[in-house]
Design an enzyme around this catalytic site. Structure first.
Site, PDB file in Angstrom:
ATOM      1  N   GLU A 170       0.881  -1.342   0.042  1.00 41.87           N
ATOM      2  CA  GLU A 170       0.047   0.020   0.016  1.00 41.87           C
ATOM      3  C   GLU A 170       0.844   1.353  -0.098  1.00 41.87           C
ATOM      4  OE1 GLU A 170      -3.246  -0.375   2.962  1.00 41.87           O
ATOM      5  OE2 GLU A 170      -4.153  -1.789   1.935  1.00 41.87           O
ATOM      6  N   GLU A 198      -4.195  -8.861  -0.143  1.00 44.69           N
ATOM      7  CA  GLU A 198      -4.564  -8.754   1.150  1.00 44.69           C
ATOM      8  C   GLU A 198      -6.026  -8.616   1.059  1.00 44.69           C
ATOM      9  OE1 GLU A 198      -2.356  -5.826   3.419  1.00 44.69           O
ATOM     10  OE2 GLU A 198      -4.053  -5.059   4.471  1.00 44.69           O
TER      11      GLU A 198
END
Ligand code: GAL
Length: 806
Positions: free
Chosen positions: A422, A499
């Site tokens: 991220e 994820e």
């Protein structure tokens, strides 16, 4: 008189030099014992004369944070686990025999959190900001041999906070070893093994070797590599001769062919090893063993992942590095236990969120059969945590990434390199340049595995990391509803869900009605609705963070999408820190399928029923409610057509999963007694499960995961403590305070109960039960003999258990 003495001296010299020659082989010494430790800053401790006798004596690995008390005032913040960090110093005095003066000696640290600085005998060796990188320093030029001692001093500075979005631990929390070799030796991380051509009948094995000659003579060396199978039988070998200049490094390849290779896979993780021996004539100068495996795999844009030609979904979990009550301090058995629990659930892959793991994790994944996504960074140049890695980025990212690849690239378990999680740079054009740079760093060292990155921006034209064109495999976090558009958005690209979920649950807590889905919080700007004031949350699969989903929602999507190579659930285990969305005293996460103590939450069995062929029937919740309350009962099952539920022997009805259902449910007014579920296939009973209404707490029950452990000072027995009624039923809401006493050759390494808002210490000889259970971790000393653990709680019968230490 003089003559015989001279002759004896000459003989002694001869024999000792002979011995010296034999001993020239590599020695790898555990360097974890006999350290002195002191919190705070002690700059004078670098001096050899400094007296650290009054400091605490300990054995590494050591995490001082986990020993501390919780407070929301700690600069780590509850996001970092609400435990203390700060600064600490380690010192160790050691001596080496004269004979070592002919050797190269170096020290290897698997990881120190964080900003470690090392001195040997007052000489500064260097700093390492990154707390997850493994590194080494050559000590030889500064060492004393014989009578004179050596002092190594290590400063660890974790005081700049917050530097992480999760619990990190503090200190020399991974293993340390001392390596001694002859002056001619295989370099640190000096082998790289690949298997470029695999057919049914043979495999080509390529070894890239880096050898150092640190002596001041030119050497003619013969390098013999022997391939050993899983039983240490010699199955192939090859040798080559090399002329080495004095003080030089040589990199060269050896190529072998191996007939009838046994391939590594998750069900049969077959390991080979390469033994590389360096000879000068008949003198053995070094021997170095590299474990490896032989396998091939493919990520396909439409068909997803396949291993050794067989299609297979990557069924993974993300995990942080802490080991619950043991903190970050590495313990091989504790990691192995986590992997055993995950294996039972059907997990076949691990993502090392969001940093290089302890090498023991990778060794275990090699041996136990897990696919690993090895991840380098959570932050690049742009900030996430105020004092995070972005501050070290410019100076260190190249070295940290290279060291991860060099250290890890022989592990057959590693199938993907992830350059980040991220990462903020995905949102602007800096993402393009940095991605290209990082991918080229990886490719320089390994082209056999795809490079991925865990992205959050799903739309191609807004995602600059994707636009770099450099990734081999696109990884996406969350927003599973977009996935159906991916074949259109990303034609020809290989895809994986890096994820998912972030579902929230507390073991043993249940909210009704169970079929209403809750997103907590609803959005960043929405008020936090936390449900209960003890900060517990339902373990029915009904609650998730708003950016995620329940377990069921994402899994039913991905399981039907062949183009998705697999997924990584956030997370396998609860971890310390990141208790979002709950405020302090919550101090550990709620995302685990398994709680911090290692007790499965109910979702564990959903995965087990979906991800394994082991016949499964899991019935929940417990059966202690108010009379007449409308209660939902769920069952997860597989290998059966239907499940019938009985309340006090009367059928409440049969249920079967329809369409994408992953569970079945009955809603019924509570009546004390027994619920019993029967799963049937073709009318025949497959499994039965029964839960009885528990009476008053009457006794303590103890159960060890292993009752024979090794007398190596490290091995652990995880002992589950449950509070039972007189008939042996677990009392579901029991919270008795249990105190422990250990006799014999062991000690308590930690206690826990999995409650995310408990402020009890992890290093203690007591723990309150939570939802009927708690855990004691007993560690062996180096002396064989029994350990007896006694457990007492007020008003109920005590219990004891014996673990043998051999
Ligand atoms: C993700 C992040 C993880 C963790 C998780 C919690 O966005 O990658 O590190 O913070 O959220 O839901």
């Amino acid at each position: 008189m003089a003559k015989p003495i001279l002759i004896i001296a000459a003989l002694l010299l001869f024999f000792s030099s002979c011995q010296q020659q034999k001993q020239a082989n590599r020695q790898q010494l555990d360097f974890n014992k006999c350290w002195h430790f002191q919190l705070g800053d002690h700059p004078d401790a670098v001096d050899m004369e400094y007296d650290s006798e009054s400091w605490r004596k300990l054995t590494l690995p050591h995490d001082w944070s986990i020993e501390g008390e919780f407070s929301k005032e700690h600069p780590t913040t509850p996001e970092g686990g609400a435990l203390p960090a700060g600064m600490g110093w380690y010192r160790k005095t050691f001596s080496l025999p004269e004979s070592d003066s002919f050797k190269t000696v170096w020290i290897e640290f698997d990881g120190i959190y964080r900003n470690s600085e090392i001195w040997i005998n007052g000489h500064y060796l260097g700093i390492r900001p990154n707390g997850y990188s493994s590194f080494q320093h050559e000590l030889s030029p500064h060492l004393n041999y014989g009578e004179e001692a050596n002092v190594i001093a290590v400063k660890v500075d974790n005081s700049q906070q917050p530097n992480s979005r999760w619990y990190t631990g503090s200190g020399i929390y991974r293993n340390v070893r001392l390596i001694k070799t002859g002056k001619v030796h295989v370099d640190h991380w000096g082998t790289f093994i690949t298997t470029p051509k695999i057919t049914e009948s043979s495999s080509n094995i390529n070894l890239q070797l880096t050898i150092k000659n640190q002596s001041n003579e030119n050497r003619q060396v013969r390098v013999l590599t022997t391939i050993l199978d899983g039983d240490n039988n010699k199955v192939a070998s090859m040798e080559s001769d090399h002329q080495m200049e004095n003080d030089s490094t040589l990199t060269f390849d050896q190529n072998l062919d191996l007939a009838d290779p046994v391939l590594w896979d998750v069900d049969r993780p077959y390991m080979y090893s390469a033994l590389t021996q360096i000879y000068d004539g008949n003198e053995l100068l070094d021997d170095y063993r590299t474990p490896f495996g032989i396998r091939y795999f493919d990520f396909h844009p439409e068909k997803g992942f396949s291993l050794n030609g067989k299609p297979m979904k990557i069924l993974g979990v993300c995990n942080h590095h802490d080991l619950g009550a043991l903190g970050a301090a590495v313990n091989e058995r504790a990691i192995e236990r986590q992997l055993e629990i995950l294996k039972e659930m059907g997990v076949n892959a691990i993502r090392t969120a969001h940093n290089p793991p302890a090498p023991e994790l990778l060794d275990l994944c090699d041996r136990m059969g897990f696919i690993v996504q090895d991840e380098a960074f959570d932050e690049w140049k742009k900030r996430k945590a105020k004092e995070g890695y972005h501050k070290d980025w410019d100076e260190w990212h190249k070295q940290d990434l290279e060291d991860m690849i060099r250290r890890d690239r022989n592990h057959p378990s590693i199938f993907m390199w992830s350059i980040g999680n991220e990462i903020r740079e995905q949102f602007d054009s800096t993402g393009i340049t940095i991605t290209r740079e990082l991918v080229s760093i990886v490719k320089n060292l390994d082209t056999t595995r795809p490079v991925t990155c865990a992205l959050t921006e799903n739309e191609p034209d807004k995602n600059f990391i994707y636009q770099s064109g450099a990734l081999d495999l696109l990884g996406f976090n969350y927003k599973h509803r977009d996935y159906e558009k991916f074949p259109e958005w990303y034609p020809g690209e290989k895809l994986i869900a890096t994820e998912n979920m972030s579902a929230l649950a507390t073991r043993g807590e249940y909210f009704f009605p169970s079929d209403s889905i809750m997103r907590w919080p609803e959005a960043h700007d929405k008020p936090l609705v936390t449900g209960k004031d003890d900060y517990t949350v339902s373990a029915f699969d009904q609650v998730s963070a708003y950016w995620g989903s329940t377990h069921e929602e994402t899994w039913t999507t991905i399981k039907n999408q062949d183009f998705m190579s697999g997924l990584f659930v956030w997370t396998g285990f609860d971890y310390l820190g990141e208790p979002i969305p709950y405020p302090y005293p919550a101090r550990s996460s709620y995302f685990g399928i398994i709680d911090l103590a290692g007790f499965p939450k109910d979702a564990f069995y959903m995965y087990k029923s979906e991800w394994t062929n082991t016949p499964t029937l899991h019935l929940f919740p417990h059966w202690n409610w108010e009379e007449g309350k409308e209660v939902d009962v769920w069952a997860y099952y597989n290998q059966a057509d239907e499940v019938e539920l009985f309340l006090n022997d009367k059928s409440v009805g049969k249920r079967k999963k329809e369409g994408d259902d992953l569970n079945v449910m009955w809603r019924l007014p509570y009546e004390k007694g027994t619920i019993r579920a029967v799963s049937r296939k073709d009318g025949k009973t497959v499994l039965e499960r029964e839960i009885q209404t528990a009476g008053k707490a009457a006794k303590i029950h103890l159960e060890a995961d292993r009752s024979d452990i090794k007398a190596d000072g490290k091995d652990l027995s995880f002992i589950t403590v449950s509070i039972r009624d007189k008939n042996g039923n677990i009392v579901p809401n029991a919270d008795d305070l249990v105190t422990f006493e250990v006799e014999g050759n062991g000690f308590i390494a930690g206690v826990d109960n999995g409650y995310q808002a408990s402020l009890e210490p992890f290093k203690a000889n007591y723990r309150k039960a939570f939802r009927g259970k708690c855990l004691v971790i007993v560690q062996a000393t180096e002396n064989p003999g029994p350990i007896t653990l006694k457990a007492n709680a007020e008003g109920i019968s005590s219990s004891e258990i014996t673990v043998n230490v051999q």
